[in-house]
Enzyme design. Structure first.
Site, short mmCIF file in Angstrom:
data_model
loop_
_atom_site.label_atom_id
_atom_site.label_comp_id
_atom_site.label_asym_id
_atom_site.label_seq_id
_atom_site.Cartn_x
_atom_site.Cartn_y
_atom_site.Cartn_z
N HIS A 10 -21.59 25.94 16.02
CA HIS A 10 -22.62 25.82 17.07
C HIS A 10 -22.22 26.72 18.24
CE1 HIS A 10 -25.44 22.97 19.47
NE2 HIS A 10 -25.10 23.97 20.27
N HIS A 62 -24.00 29.99 21.09
CA HIS A 62 -25.23 30.58 21.67
C HIS A 62 -24.94 32.04 21.99
CE1 HIS A 62 -27.55 26.81 22.32
NE2 HIS A 62 -26.34 26.28 22.32
N GLU A 91 -28.51 15.30 24.17
CA GLU A 91 -27.44 15.91 24.95
C GLU A 91 -27.55 15.39 26.38
OE1 GLU A 91 -27.47 20.20 24.92
OE2 GLU A 91 -25.65 20.34 26.14
ZN ZN Z 1 -25.83 24.29 22.16
#
Ligand code: ZN
Length: 435
Positions: A73, A75, A229
């Site tokens: 994971h 970005h 989140e």
């Molecule tokens: Zn993320």
């Protein structure tokens, strides 16, 4: 010497060894790996009498060895943007606001340069498989970064598997037709593409989540969500996802990242959700660096909560849990280095993880936990000799002192340098049969 044929006396993590592997003094015996044409030919308990031609073996003397690393994971589209931003408000929503301003100046060249730097760092760390999310704001227009990431996946093929997830705000899936159109666009964009979404109590819409899964099912896509989140006990993203996967008989693979809200729910509610997750093929990904920074974040106030999901309870239920980097040097997280070991080190402290090497290093190595189908341990006979050897760490202090490392890809050194002590002999010694 860059192509060892025999890697002797390596300390492997317990999770990677068969149950019948011998122990000595409560520790697993060291292992000998025999390589052939860039692949693992065999793996056996260390034989102190084994001799190999000089220059063809490394004697690791107990150095820790892991299979190639997985960063589940990240970005890449946002990486390394922080340096050019002004002050950023604390917390997740403040970071999103800063990002929206910065992205107005993005070009393909800018994204390519930043993401390439990230991939180079990951490669040098020993990562073989990296999944990136890509912000997707519009129902019609593809984000600039999506195509750049697709090109990068091709550029890096053979060195690193790059998957990309369309990170779609949940409200874009409120209409079934829009969700399906988005899924078709993602599916048509080539291999390694997944459908994703940002599922948060501020945009909660169970119908939209259903549309997202129905669209993924129809387009044969796997799903990877940012879920709950937040430290809001009423967040329903994970529980609803588990129920939907069951109800729809969803055939793809599903990853739920973050799921921080479990940490603030009462035990009965949180554990019932984990029990439901355990009945599905959902993999959880925990992101200790960003969670520590973004959860319970208010200016001028020391955070009281850790923001991590219930990793131990998930592990105890047999739910696959991966640990990953998430944001690196962007408004969401100023630190980070695309080194999965850094995420693990943070997780060891934040979640008080026991046996970081023997148990939790698995959370950095299981690419099979990101795909459909049967589980397959890495580093078995026949698998690529993609290895990470730590020259100065030991199983007790791990992951401290893991920065010095030698990375092998298909049996060849691509980063780091093997210590001279690994190749002590220059005199040819007869090879004993391996049979
Ligand atoms: Zn993320």
């Amino acid at each position: 010497m860059h192509v060892p044929v025999h890697i002797l006396a390596a300390r492997l993590p317990r999770w990677l060894l068969p149950a019948q592997w011998p122990s000595q003094g409560g520790q697993p015996l060291l292992a000998d790996l025999h390589l052939e044409q860039g692949r693992v030919r065999g793996l056996a308990p260390h034989d102190p009498d084994f001799s190999a031609p000089a220059g063809r073996a490394w004697h690791l003397n107990g150095a820790l060895l892991l299979p190639g690393l997985v960063d589940a994971h990240t970005h890449l589209d946002k990486a390394f943007t922080l340096a050019r931003m002004g002050p950023v408000k604390p917390g997740l929503l403040g970071a999103i606001e800063a990002m929206m301003v910065d992205r107005q100046g993005w070009t393909e060249a800018d994204i390519h340069a930043r993401a390439s730097r990230a991939l180079q760092w990951a490669y040098e760390a020993g990562t073989v498989h990296l999944r990136t999310h890509c912000d997707w704001w519009e129902p019609e227009a593809q984000p600039l970064a999506w195509n750049v990431l697709r090109e990068l996946a091709q550029e890096w093929a053979g060195r690193l598997t790059l998957e990309r997830v369309a990170l779609i705000p949940l409200h874009l899936c409120a209409e079934r037709e829009t969700a399906l159109r988005l899924a078709r666009t993602v599916a048509a964009s080539g291999p390694g593409a997944l459908l994703g979404g940002f599922v948060h109590s501020t945009n909660w819409n169970p119908q939209a989540l259903r549309h997202l899964f129905e669209a993924a099912q129809q387009c044969d896509l796997n799903v990877d969500l940012h879920v709950d989140e937040e430290l809001h006990s009423g967040a329903l993203g994970l529980a609803t996802t588990a129920a939907l996967v069951q109800e729809l008989g969803f055939e793809g693979h599903v990853v739920c990242g973050h799921t921080c809200a479990l940490a603030v729910q009462d035990d009965a509610t949180a554990l019932a959700t984990l029990d439901a997750v355990a009945r599905t093929p959902i993999t959880l990904v925990t992101l200790p660096l960003t969670n520590l920074l973004l959860q319970d974040a208010t200016t001028g106030r020391t955070p009281r909560q850790r923001g991590l999901t219930l990793v131990k309870e998930a592990h105890a239920r047999g739910i696959p849990v991966l640990i990953a980097s998430d944001n690196v040097q962007d408004p969401f997280c100023p630190v980070g280095s695309f080194d999965p070991l850094e995420a693990l080190a943070t997780g060891v402290l934040a979640a008080q993880l026991e046996q970081p090497f023997d148990r939790w290093s698995e959370a950095l190595c299981r690419a099979d936990w990101l795909r459909r189908g049967a589980r397959a341990l890495p580093l078995q006979a026949g698998s690529a000799a993609d290895l990470v050897i730590f020259t100065q760490a030991d199983a007790w202090g791990f992951p401290s002192r893991t920065q010095p490392r030698v990375v092998l890809r298909q049996g060849r050194v691509v980063s780091g340098q093997a210590p001279a002590a690994w190749s002590p002999s220059s005199t040819p010694i007869p090879v004993r049969s391996l049979a």
